[in-house]
Design an enzyme around this catalytic site. Sequence first.
Site, PDB file in Angstrom:
ATOM      1  N   ASP A 129      48.888  47.666  30.065  1.00 54.85           N
ATOM      2  CA  ASP A 129      49.231  46.410  29.861  1.00 54.85           C
ATOM      3  C   ASP A 129      48.228  45.330  30.730  1.00 54.85           C
ATOM      4  O   ASP A 129      47.529  44.342  30.278  1.00 54.85           O
ATOM      5  CB  ASP A 129      50.563  46.009  29.895  1.00 54.85           C
ATOM      6  CG  ASP A 129      51.632  46.599  28.863  1.00 54.85           C
ATOM      7  OD1 ASP A 129      50.899  46.922  27.814  1.00 54.85           O
ATOM      8  OD2 ASP A 129      53.003  46.586  29.197  1.00 54.85           O
ATOM      9  N   CYS A 130      48.142  45.764  31.990  1.00 55.07           N
ATOM     10  CA  CYS A 130      47.217  45.158  32.856  1.00 55.07           C
ATOM     11  C   CYS A 130      45.831  45.454  32.871  1.00 55.07           C
ATOM     12  O   CYS A 130      45.071  44.584  33.146  1.00 55.07           O
ATOM     13  CB  CYS A 130      47.914  45.273  34.492  1.00 55.07           C
ATOM     14  SG  CYS A 130      48.502  46.740  34.748  1.00 55.07           S
ATOM     15  N   TYR A 131      45.577  46.660  32.422  1.00 54.94           N
ATOM     16  CA  TYR A 131      44.171  46.968  32.281  1.00 54.94           C
ATOM     17  C   TYR A 131      44.031  47.407  30.957  1.00 54.94           C
ATOM     18  O   TYR A 131      43.864  48.706  30.736  1.00 54.94           O
ATOM     19  CB  TYR A 131      43.700  48.097  33.444  1.00 54.94           C
ATOM     20  CG  TYR A 131      43.960  47.651  34.916  1.00 54.94           C
ATOM     21  CD1 TYR A 131      42.861  46.935  35.490  1.00 54.94           C
ATOM     22  CD2 TYR A 131      44.833  48.073  35.736  1.00 54.94           C
ATOM     23  CE1 TYR A 131      42.845  46.486  36.781  1.00 54.94           C
ATOM     24  CE2 TYR A 131      44.923  47.435  37.012  1.00 54.94           C
ATOM     25  CZ  TYR A 131      43.865  46.923  37.587  1.00 54.94           C
ATOM     26  OH  TYR A 131      44.083  46.476  38.595  1.00 54.94           O
TER      27      TYR A 131
END
Lengths: 501, 128
Positions: A129-131
């Site tokens: 989700d963050c990368y």
Amino acid sequence: MERTIDLINERIRDGNAVVVTAERMPDLVAELGEEGALAEVDVVTTGTFGAMCSSGVFLNFGHADPPIRMERVWLNDVEAYSGVAAVDAYLGATQQSETRRDQYGGAHVIEDLVRGHPVEMRASSRGTDCYPRRTIRTELGLADLNQAVMVNPRNAYQRYNAAVNTTDRVLHTYMGMLLPNHGNVTYSGAGVLNPISNDPSFRYIGSGVPIFLGGAEGMIIGEGTQHSPAGGFGTLMVSGDLKAMSPDYLRAATMHGYGVTLYLGLGVPIPVLDLETVRATAVTDADIQVDVVDYGVPSRARPALRKVSYAELRSGHVEIEGEEVATSPLSSFRMARQVASVLADRISSGGMTLALPTRSIDRTKTARPMRETAQGPRVREIMDRQSVAITGDEPVTVAARKLLKGETNHLVVLDSEGRLAGIVTTYDLSKAVLRPERARSVEDVMTRRVITTGPDEPVDIAAQKLQRNNISALPVVDADRRVVGMLTGTNLSRLIGRGRI
Amino acid sequence: MKLVVTFSRKRGREPVIAQVVRDTGVLINVERAQIDSHEGEALIEVPDEACQLVRERMEALGATTRRLDRTILYDRDECIDCGACISICPQDVFGFDEEWRLTVDEGRCVLCGKCELACPHRALSLQL
Ligand code: SF4
Ligand code: SF4
């Protein structure tokens, strides 16, 4: 006035420090005496330039947009370890390219970067989700990286055993090409200029000490991996900024048959604060001894043929079993000298000051061998216990019949005491059929120089024998040369089938 | 002068080199020979003035000859003076000067190829 590191640094800053290389010290001490040399010299510089396999760089690439958490990363097809957060990687010098094998590797990527050549970076990820990004491919030069920090787990070996080969075939090792029948001796290390040899008690070589590394100013982190100073084999872990390094002191190499390595220049300055330092730095090549070790023996405990000093090694010839044998250094003494003298110039011109260790390095340690909880497979576990035997005086027709009946391709030939005397294969017999007049008995067609294995030999070593000699079976013999079994390619493939290799 | 002689076994098994030595009286130094069941190649050294004669005789016997002008190629820029090549060369082509810089005496080279493998820095290459 008592000599202190502050005093020496003051003299360096004033441009008054007397800095000499370790090669000069024996003569200086002979000329001026120990007290005289102490009064005269402020700093002794050491230097070495050789293959330092245990080297590598930490790289930080910065974040892409959208960002990626790299799980695997390659630089010019050489994989780097990226299990350190999202965009950091450690590129090891000996890692080989996936496409160019031993012709290009981590060391070459490092050299390319230092030479200002761009390298292709590609990476993959499963995406989070963050990368969210899953793949990336870009060209990067050294200037594009936030950090490129060389961190070498094991450099600057105090000394290194010389290598020889007593087998009858050429060996290609990390100690270079070793000719058969002790045809040459190779060695490594700068002897008189070697850093640790000039401070074997680690009084001034320790954590935090500034050094010369690849042309840049680096630093000693602490003891190197496999540090074993009790036996005279100390090592250092070092680090330095790759961005400040020079291709003059950093060169990728390939040891044929072994793989990629990095030749690196490393030098340590030693402050001359007391007589003990004067004595330590007056070490000569004749004082530093190593074993000449037989690389023909494929085990960790390789036998030593003799002891030899660096002075003898550097003379170009050493005597091995009564013969004069030519020697080859693998490290460059010319470059080691250059490292020591460039370091000396830097210090005497005020460009680099010294520091005492912030933490000292253990000088009593001995490196232990690996603890192996599961022994690798041995020949006895997979060999055929039956073998078909014959004696040398029997006619070839009997041999042919035995081969057919025994459903084997190999007959072991035994002498009158039941010991192995030769081997006969179906191929030998086919040749015999073509020349019946010359080949009547088994003796006429058998191979006498039989390559054998033993029941306790590791399977990997036996497999290497089969492959290297391009043969399909090895008689398994005990200490008495009695045949206890046969090891064939089929036995090996069964082992692979069981997933034990 | 160095010559590379190639002969084919199909043309019979006459000992070409020995025969040329006998016919011409020229002393030929065989520096390297590689002969398998179909053909063979040998590197020979002959006096410059006898070169033409030797070549003609060998070609008449079915061998092909080629002058070898080059020896091992040495690239000073790649060399770091490690000396790995010194002890493996059968001809003592390499050594060190007083400054521990590599010296190369190319004329002695018989192109055995060992040093090309042994040099970690690709500073030596064969050119045939
Ligand atoms: S090719 Fe052979 S003979 Fe020529 S220099 Fe190299 S090792 Fe020596
Ligand atoms: S082995 Fe290669 S790099 Fe080393 S001295 Fe010989 S030519 Fe130079």
